[in-house]
Design an enzyme around this catalytic site. Structure first.
Site, PDB file in Angstrom:
ATOM      1  N   GLU A  85      39.253  41.996  35.720  1.00  0.00           N
ATOM      2  CA  GLU A  85      38.372  42.978  36.134  1.00  0.00           C
ATOM      3  C   GLU A  85      37.882  43.880  35.189  1.00  0.00           C
ATOM      4  OE1 GLU A  85      41.235  41.793  37.054  1.00  0.00           O
ATOM      5  OE2 GLU A  85      41.589  41.712  39.127  1.00  0.00           O
TER       6      GLU A  85
ATOM      7  N   CYS B 100      45.238  44.104  40.086  1.00  0.00           N
ATOM      8  CA  CYS B 100      46.440  45.355  39.986  1.00  0.00           C
ATOM      9  C   CYS B 100      45.890  46.562  40.378  1.00  0.00           C
ATOM     10  CB  CYS B 100      47.170  44.913  38.457  1.00  0.00           C
ATOM     11  SG  CYS B 100      46.044  45.521  36.981  1.00  0.00           S
TER      12      CYS B 100
ATOM     13  N   CYS C  95      43.604  47.879  37.555  1.00  0.00           N
ATOM     14  CA  CYS C  95      42.130  47.357  37.957  1.00  0.00           C
ATOM     15  C   CYS C  95      41.628  48.174  38.960  1.00  0.00           C
ATOM     16  CB  CYS C  95      42.337  46.026  37.896  1.00  0.00           C
ATOM     17  SG  CYS C  95      42.403  45.173  36.297  1.00  0.00           S
TER      18      CYS C  95
HETATM   19  N1  THU Z   1      45.820  39.602  35.554  1.00  0.00           N
HETATM   20  C1  THU Z   1      44.356  40.167  35.638  1.00  0.00           C
HETATM   21  O1  THU Z   1      43.552  39.521  34.762  1.00  0.00           O
HETATM   22  N2  THU Z   1      43.870  41.064  36.692  1.00  0.00           N
HETATM   23  C2  THU Z   1      44.779  41.797  37.323  1.00  0.00           C
HETATM   24  O2  THU Z   1      44.333  42.484  38.206  1.00  0.00           O
HETATM   25  C3  THU Z   1      46.355  41.247  37.260  1.00  0.00           C
HETATM   26  C4  THU Z   1      46.627  40.311  36.342  1.00  0.00           C
HETATM   27  C5  THU Z   1      46.357  38.686  34.340  1.00  0.00           C
HETATM   28  C6  THU Z   1      46.934  39.646  33.324  1.00  0.00           C
HETATM   29  C7  THU Z   1      47.613  38.500  32.838  1.00  0.00           C
HETATM   30  O3  THU Z   1      46.930  37.797  31.668  1.00  0.00           O
HETATM   31  C8  THU Z   1      47.757  37.273  33.913  1.00  0.00           C
HETATM   32  O4  THU Z   1      47.007  37.852  34.963  1.00  0.00           O
HETATM   33  C9  THU Z   1      49.420  37.435  34.628  1.00  0.00           C
HETATM   34  O5  THU Z   1      49.770  38.634  34.874  1.00  0.00           O
END
Ligand code: THU
Length: 132
Positions: A56, A88, A91
């Site tokens: 994101e 998360c 984000c």
């Molecule tokens: N991740 C994202 O790309 N976006 C999020 O909002 C949460 C987590 C990714 C980070 C990491 O590469 C993988 O997901 C596992 O945590």
């Protein structure tokens, strides 16, 4: 196909470009701005795990890098590993920076496998602000 499905499909397609050898959890994101422009992002991991960048925030960074100044309308997120891949906390705060809380749609695959629109306020009812 409606707009949400289109954005979701773009997030799905780009997720194949994720660099996630450590978590094996690919994520793709597609954000839409008021002028109709769309920007894509994937998560990019690093052997020093804490340096990982989320999909994101990469999509939003790409928008800013390309001169986007309009407001954020929607962001779609997809992971082949998990339905309802909610952004998360970090984000969500980033998403709040570029659009209004009620205005920004978060587009996810729901637990029934259907593309569903949520509102940023569903996941982030309050966010950090500096009152000037
Ligand atoms: N991740 C994202 O790309 N976006 C999020 O909002 C949460 C987590 C990714 C980070 C990491 O590469 C993988 O997901 C596992 O945590």
């Amino acid at each position: 196909m409606d707009l949400s499905e289109e954005l979701f499909n773009e997030a799905k397609k780009i997720s194949a470009k994720s660099y996630s050898p450590y978590s094996n959890f690919p994520v793709g994101a597609c954000c839409l701005f008021k002028d109709g422009s769309r920007y894509l992002g994937v998560n990019v991991e690093n052997v020093s795990y804490g340096l990982t960048l989320c999909a994101e925030r990469n999509a939003l960074s790409s928008a800013i890098t390309n001169g986007q100044e309009d407001s954020l309308i929607a962001i779609a997120i997809y992971s082949p590993k998990q339905k309802m891949c909610i952004p998360c906390g970090a984000c969500l705060q980033w998403i709040a920076e570029f659009g209004s809380k009620e205005g920004v749609k978060i587009i996810l695959e729901n637990m029934d496998g259907k593309v569903q629109e949520y509102s940023l306020s569903d996941f982030l009812p309050h966010s950090f602000k500096i009152k000037l």
